[in-house]
Write a protein that holds these residues in place. Structure first.
Motif, PDB file in Angstrom:
ATOM      1  N   LEU A   6       0.867  -1.225   0.007  1.00  0.00           N
ATOM      2  CA  LEU A   6       0.090  -0.061  -0.063  1.00  0.00           C
ATOM      3  C   LEU A   6       0.777   1.263   0.141  1.00  0.00           C
ATOM      4  O   LEU A   6       2.031   1.272   0.498  1.00  0.00           O
ATOM      5  CB  LEU A   6      -1.106  -0.119   1.359  1.00  0.00           C
ATOM      6  CG  LEU A   6      -1.856  -1.001   1.601  1.00  0.00           C
ATOM      7  CD1 LEU A   6      -2.876  -0.843   2.679  1.00  0.00           C
ATOM      8  CD2 LEU A   6      -2.972  -0.932   0.150  1.00  0.00           C
ATOM      9  N   GLU A   7       0.342   2.190  -0.592  1.00  0.00           N
ATOM     10  CA  GLU A   7       1.003   3.509  -0.582  1.00  0.00           C
ATOM     11  C   GLU A   7      -0.209   4.728  -0.182  1.00  0.00           C
ATOM     12  O   GLU A   7      -1.258   4.460  -0.241  1.00  0.00           O
ATOM     13  CB  GLU A   7       1.380   3.974  -1.918  1.00  0.00           C
ATOM     14  CG  GLU A   7       0.448   4.302  -2.832  1.00  0.00           C
ATOM     15  CD  GLU A   7       1.029   4.575  -4.403  1.00  0.00           C
ATOM     16  OE1 GLU A   7       2.296   4.884  -4.570  1.00  0.00           O
ATOM     17  OE2 GLU A   7       0.185   4.928  -5.127  1.00  0.00           O
ATOM     18  N   GLN A 156      -3.337  18.707  -5.754  1.00  0.00           N
ATOM     19  CA  GLN A 156      -3.841  17.586  -6.360  1.00  0.00           C
ATOM     20  C   GLN A 156      -3.318  16.642  -5.395  1.00  0.00           C
ATOM     21  O   GLN A 156      -2.497  16.736  -4.477  1.00  0.00           O
ATOM     22  CB  GLN A 156      -3.017  17.156  -7.626  1.00  0.00           C
ATOM     23  CG  GLN A 156      -3.488  18.315  -8.829  1.00  0.00           C
ATOM     24  CD  GLN A 156      -4.938  18.135  -9.551  1.00  0.00           C
ATOM     25  OE1 GLN A 156      -5.593  16.985  -8.746  1.00  0.00           O
ATOM     26  NE2 GLN A 156      -5.397  18.601 -10.563  1.00  0.00           N
ATOM     27  N   PRO A 157      -3.835  15.270  -5.481  1.00  0.00           N
ATOM     28  CA  PRO A 157      -3.407  14.277  -4.419  1.00  0.00           C
ATOM     29  C   PRO A 157      -1.999  13.542  -4.813  1.00  0.00           C
ATOM     30  O   PRO A 157      -1.985  12.592  -5.179  1.00  0.00           O
ATOM     31  CB  PRO A 157      -4.529  13.169  -4.703  1.00  0.00           C
ATOM     32  CG  PRO A 157      -4.922  13.365  -5.954  1.00  0.00           C
ATOM     33  CD  PRO A 157      -4.921  14.842  -6.090  1.00  0.00           C
ATOM     34  N   LEU A 197      -6.335  12.260   3.137  1.00  0.00           N
ATOM     35  CA  LEU A 197      -5.421  10.938   3.121  1.00  0.00           C
ATOM     36  C   LEU A 197      -6.080   9.564   2.885  1.00  0.00           C
ATOM     37  O   LEU A 197      -7.232   9.538   3.564  1.00  0.00           O
ATOM     38  CB  LEU A 197      -4.398  10.786   4.278  1.00  0.00           C
ATOM     39  CG  LEU A 197      -3.493   9.772   4.235  1.00  0.00           C
ATOM     40  CD1 LEU A 197      -2.164  10.374   5.063  1.00  0.00           C
ATOM     41  CD2 LEU A 197      -3.794   8.626   4.661  1.00  0.00           C
ATOM     42  N   SER A 198      -5.616   8.862   1.872  1.00  0.00           N
ATOM     43  CA  SER A 198      -6.363   7.630   1.658  1.00  0.00           C
ATOM     44  C   SER A 198      -5.149   6.657   1.278  1.00  0.00           C
ATOM     45  O   SER A 198      -3.952   7.013   0.945  1.00  0.00           O
ATOM     46  CB  SER A 198      -7.257   7.719   0.618  1.00  0.00           C
ATOM     47  OG  SER A 198      -6.587   7.901  -0.599  1.00  0.00           O
ATOM     48  N   LEU A 199      -5.517   5.375   1.441  1.00  0.00           N
ATOM     49  CA  LEU A 199      -4.197   4.395   0.970  1.00  0.00           C
ATOM     50  C   LEU A 199      -4.755   3.793  -0.361  1.00  0.00           C
ATOM     51  O   LEU A 199      -5.961   3.317  -0.517  1.00  0.00           O
ATOM     52  CB  LEU A 199      -4.112   3.401   2.075  1.00  0.00           C
ATOM     53  CG  LEU A 199      -3.708   3.977   3.496  1.00  0.00           C
ATOM     54  CD1 LEU A 199      -3.796   2.942   4.573  1.00  0.00           C
ATOM     55  CD2 LEU A 199      -2.432   4.711   3.413  1.00  0.00           C
ATOM     56  N   ARG A 200      -3.810   3.162  -1.062  1.00  0.00           N
ATOM     57  CA  ARG A 200      -4.232   2.232  -2.165  1.00  0.00           C
ATOM     58  C   ARG A 200      -2.937   1.464  -2.484  1.00  0.00           C
ATOM     59  O   ARG A 200      -1.856   1.622  -1.994  1.00  0.00           O
ATOM     60  CB  ARG A 200      -4.759   3.266  -3.310  1.00  0.00           C
ATOM     61  CG  ARG A 200      -3.367   3.853  -4.128  1.00  0.00           C
ATOM     62  CD  ARG A 200      -4.001   4.870  -5.187  1.00  0.00           C
ATOM     63  NE  ARG A 200      -2.568   5.332  -5.516  1.00  0.00           N
ATOM     64  CZ  ARG A 200      -2.895   6.584  -6.485  1.00  0.00           C
ATOM     65  NH1 ARG A 200      -4.174   7.056  -6.933  1.00  0.00           N
ATOM     66  NH2 ARG A 200      -1.790   7.384  -7.129  1.00  0.00           N
ATOM     67  N   GLU A 201      -3.137   0.410  -3.590  1.00  0.00           N
ATOM     68  CA  GLU A 201      -2.223  -0.316  -3.940  1.00  0.00           C
ATOM     69  C   GLU A 201      -1.082   0.386  -4.696  1.00  0.00           C
ATOM     70  O   GLU A 201      -1.553   1.047  -5.562  1.00  0.00           O
ATOM     71  CB  GLU A 201      -2.679  -1.764  -4.323  1.00  0.00           C
ATOM     72  CG  GLU A 201      -3.215  -2.697  -3.804  1.00  0.00           C
ATOM     73  CD  GLU A 201      -3.550  -3.948  -4.410  1.00  0.00           C
ATOM     74  OE1 GLU A 201      -2.362  -4.602  -4.618  1.00  0.00           O
ATOM     75  OE2 GLU A 201      -4.596  -4.648  -4.210  1.00  0.00           O
ATOM     76  N   ARG A 202       0.161   0.186  -4.636  1.00  0.00           N
ATOM     77  CA  ARG A 202       1.024   0.799  -5.387  1.00  0.00           C
ATOM     78  C   ARG A 202       0.702   0.314  -6.949  1.00  0.00           C
ATOM     79  O   ARG A 202       0.534  -0.718  -7.093  1.00  0.00           O
ATOM     80  CB  ARG A 202       2.373   0.454  -5.003  1.00  0.00           C
ATOM     81  CG  ARG A 202       2.903   0.799  -3.724  1.00  0.00           C
ATOM     82  CD  ARG A 202       4.289   0.519  -3.047  1.00  0.00           C
ATOM     83  NE  ARG A 202       4.698   0.528  -1.924  1.00  0.00           N
ATOM     84  CZ  ARG A 202       4.979   1.779  -1.451  1.00  0.00           C
ATOM     85  NH1 ARG A 202       5.006   2.760  -2.228  1.00  0.00           N
ATOM     86  NH2 ARG A 202       5.226   1.996  -0.195  1.00  0.00           N
ATOM     87  N   GLY A 203       1.049   1.565  -7.753  1.00  0.00           N
ATOM     88  CA  GLY A 203       0.605   1.418  -9.147  1.00  0.00           C
ATOM     89  C   GLY A 203      -0.762   1.321  -9.564  1.00  0.00           C
ATOM     90  O   GLY A 203      -1.004   1.923 -10.828  1.00  0.00           O
ATOM     91  N   SER A 204      -1.525   1.635  -8.616  1.00  0.00           N
ATOM     92  CA  SER A 204      -3.236   1.831  -9.025  1.00  0.00           C
ATOM     93  C   SER A 204      -3.310   3.410  -9.200  1.00  0.00           C
ATOM     94  O   SER A 204      -2.606   4.223  -8.539  1.00  0.00           O
ATOM     95  CB  SER A 204      -4.054   1.318  -7.770  1.00  0.00           C
ATOM     96  OG  SER A 204      -5.210   1.853  -7.815  1.00  0.00           O
ATOM     97  N   THR A 205      -4.309   3.662  -9.853  1.00  0.00           N
ATOM     98  CA  THR A 205      -4.752   5.019 -10.105  1.00  0.00           C
ATOM     99  C   THR A 205      -6.042   5.429  -9.521  1.00  0.00           C
ATOM    100  O   THR A 205      -6.557   6.629  -9.292  1.00  0.00           O
ATOM    101  CB  THR A 205      -4.642   5.399 -11.581  1.00  0.00           C
ATOM    102  OG1 THR A 205      -5.759   4.498 -12.221  1.00  0.00           O
ATOM    103  CG2 THR A 205      -3.615   5.327 -12.169  1.00  0.00           C
ATOM    104  N   GLU A 206      -6.360   4.380  -8.709  1.00  0.00           N
ATOM    105  CA  GLU A 206      -7.883   4.670  -8.088  1.00  0.00           C
ATOM    106  C   GLU A 206      -7.796   5.443  -6.827  1.00  0.00           C
ATOM    107  O   GLU A 206      -6.687   4.973  -6.102  1.00  0.00           O
ATOM    108  CB  GLU A 206      -8.237   3.346  -7.630  1.00  0.00           C
ATOM    109  CG  GLU A 206      -9.784   3.485  -7.093  1.00  0.00           C
ATOM    110  CD  GLU A 206     -10.279   1.901  -6.744  1.00  0.00           C
ATOM    111  OE1 GLU A 206     -11.608   2.012  -6.049  1.00  0.00           O
ATOM    112  OE2 GLU A 206      -9.475   0.842  -7.055  1.00  0.00           O
ATOM    113  N   LEU A 207      -8.569   6.310  -6.759  1.00  0.00           N
ATOM    114  CA  LEU A 207      -8.596   7.101  -4.988  1.00  0.00           C
ATOM    115  C   LEU A 207      -9.775   6.513  -4.316  1.00  0.00           C
ATOM    116  O   LEU A 207     -10.982   6.349  -4.956  1.00  0.00           O
ATOM    117  CB  LEU A 207      -8.915   8.572  -5.695  1.00  0.00           C
ATOM    118  CG  LEU A 207      -7.830   9.305  -6.251  1.00  0.00           C
ATOM    119  CD1 LEU A 207      -8.449  10.656  -6.560  1.00  0.00           C
ATOM    120  CD2 LEU A 207      -6.466   9.198  -5.685  1.00  0.00           C
ATOM    121  N   ASN A 208      -9.178   6.067  -3.135  1.00  0.00           N
ATOM    122  CA  ASN A 208     -10.221   5.322  -2.326  1.00  0.00           C
ATOM    123  C   ASN A 208     -10.735   6.352  -1.322  1.00  0.00           C
ATOM    124  O   ASN A 208     -10.337   7.456  -1.375  1.00  0.00           O
ATOM    125  CB  ASN A 208      -9.246   4.065  -1.412  1.00  0.00           C
ATOM    126  CG  ASN A 208      -8.964   3.055  -2.658  1.00  0.00           C
ATOM    127  OD1 ASN A 208      -9.587   2.592  -3.353  1.00  0.00           O
ATOM    128  ND2 ASN A 208      -7.787   2.276  -2.365  1.00  0.00           N
TER     129      ASN A 208
END
Length: 482
Positions: A6-7, A156-157, A197-208
């Motif tokens: 995660l990042e 921007q995030p 702040l949010s977390l997502r898998e590295r390489g993903s462009t989705e904003l959780n």
């Protein structure tokens, strides 16, 4: 979701109090550090029949910040009402910009040439202040801050961690002070930061799902809050939970995060156009005039110091911390024949530690360029020892900043004594008083030379030239050694 991959994805909303004389839409002073409810008027209290009037300086400072960050300046600006009810919001709504912010795009560059993109900057007004710790039964309201002009900068995030957040806030704070948009004193609320702040898998462009930490009042606290929120969200996910969209508070005393409420969405504020303010048109001539009056930016000073004057990047970063210090340094360099290294070493290692107060206020430097040049020339000409200059002359000069250092050195009797006969007499007296140590020196304890040198300088009250003292002491010891 792979919890080990995660990042963090971070966006900032920075509220910058603009240093105008009056409020954003009312005539009273934009000051909230004085007696409670001293700077209020029918307009800021939203009494029936009152109408807002736009502050021209608010617009100018917004354009100035936008230009410094490379934003596109919106030629036509509208205002909107953001509706919500807090006791410290007299009108029951905030005048802001929702659909047409004054500045669009742009970026702020961090170390390593990493650019953090700006979404927009908009103008708005501040709310009042609720005070909970004076009356045990009631919340007290101070409306001095109600209507104070603000700029809200939304990134921007693009930020990744607490270190980047801290650097971003510090860099922006330096910039707004350079271009005279704000004093940037964070502990007084002149610059406040909300972190999304949010977390997502590295390489993903989705904003959780994101959480927002509100009203952080220092760059270091922003870093701590980010690091804690990352740990909090990771802990929830590891336990099989889901992240709820929430607003959090970072407690300054406990340094802990607490959830305060569920996070609102934009539609909850029921934005609609502000009917009491006409659109504002900004032509190219006006924007260019603002640009011409901005002066040098921190990057301009940094480039001058490193490229023109060959100062190291580390030292240049210290010297461009404020516009006052940058100008001060460059004036010293231009008005002196001294080596640049001599000047920068003095400012960074000797002068700044003496004059910095440890507060967040803009720096002031009590000694003018002539005094500093005179002080350093006394050292270079060996009319005073380095130790005596910094231990005796500099403190005296700071206490008497109106005095000439070349006169003060005489008044304090600090001029180096080059009389070799007097020096020999001092050395012989010291050796006579320390026969055992002299014997050890003769028997090979050559490190005792430093002891004898110290005693010579002490006996001469720092007035002996160290080079001359070292030479004469060596001659006498070698002679007695023989």
């Amino acid at each position: 979701m792979n919890l080990n991959n995660l990042e963090s994805v971070i966006g900032l909303e920075v509220h910058i109090q603009v240093n105008t004389a009056s409020k954003a839409f009312a005539p009273e002073a934009a000051s909230f550090t004085s007696t409670p409810n001293e700077h209020i008027s029918p307009v800021s209290l939203a009494l029936p029949g009152t109408l807002p009037v736009m502050n021209k300086k608010h617009i100018e400072k917004a354009v100035r910040l936008g230009l410094a960050l490379g934003c596109k300046i919106n030629p036509r600006n509208y205002f909107d009402r953001k509706n919500y009810f807090y006791a410290d919001l007299p009108k029951g709504y905030q005048i802001t910009q929702d659909g047409d912010p004054i500045c669009l795009g742009g970026s702020l560059t961090l170390s390593g040439n990493r650019k953090i993109n700006i979404h927009h900057i908009h103008m708005e007004e501040d709310a009042g202040k609720s005070i909970h710790d004076i009356d045990p039964l009631n919340t007290l309201l101070d409306y001095n801050r109600a209507g104070v002009p603000l700029l809200e900068l939304v990134t921007q995030p693009d930020l990744k961690n607490g270190e980047e957040v801290e650097e971003f806030v510090n860099t922006l704070r330096r910039l707004v002070r350079y271009i005279d948009v704000s004093d940037g004193i964070m502990q007084e609320g002149s610059l406040r930061c909300d972190v999304n702040l949010s977390l997502r898998e590295r390489g993903s462009t989705e904003l959780n799902t994101r959480c927002e930490i509100k009203n952080i009042n220092s760059a270091s606290n922003a870093k701590k809050a980010v690091e804690q929120e990352i740990k909090r969200q990771l802990s929830i996910l590891k336990k099989g939970g889901t992240i709820a969209q929430q607003t959090l508070d970072f407690n300054l005393k406990t340094q802990k995060l607490t959830v305060t409420r569920e996070k609102e969405d934009a539609h909850d504020y029921r934005y609609f156009p502000e009917p009491d303010l006409s659109p504002i048109d900004l032509n190219e001539e006006y924007i260019e005039k603002v640009k011409q009056n901005m002066g040098r930016l921190p990057d301009d000073y940094f480039k001058m110091l490193t490229e023109e004057y060959k100062i190291s990047e580390y030292e240049a970063n210290i010297l461009v911390e404020s516009k006052e210090l940058s100008d001060y340094t460059i004036k010293l360099i231009k008005s002196s024949e001294l080596k640049i290294r001599t000047i920068t070493n003095f400012i960074i290692n000797k002068y700044l530690p003496e004059v910095k107060t440890g507060t967040d206020e803009l720096e002031s430097y009590p000694l003018n360029s002539d005094q500093i040049i005179g002080f350093l020339e006394l050292i270079e000409s060996e009319k005073i020892t380095i130790s005596s200059a910094y231990q005796n002359l500099l403190p005296a000069l700071l206490k008497n900043p109106e005095k000439d250092p070349k006169k003060l050195i005489k008044d304090l009797d600090l001029i180096q004594d080059f009389d070799s006969n007097a020096l020999k007499s001092i050395i012989l007296d010291i050796l006579e008083k320390n026969p055992e140590l002299l014997k050890k020196y003769k028997n090979g304890r050559k490190n005792l030379f430093g002891f004898f040198m110290g005693e010579v300088m002490k006996a001469s009250k720092g007035k002996s030239n160290p080079k001359e003292a070292k030479k004469v002491l060596g001659e006498i010891l070698n002679k007695s050694d023989g």
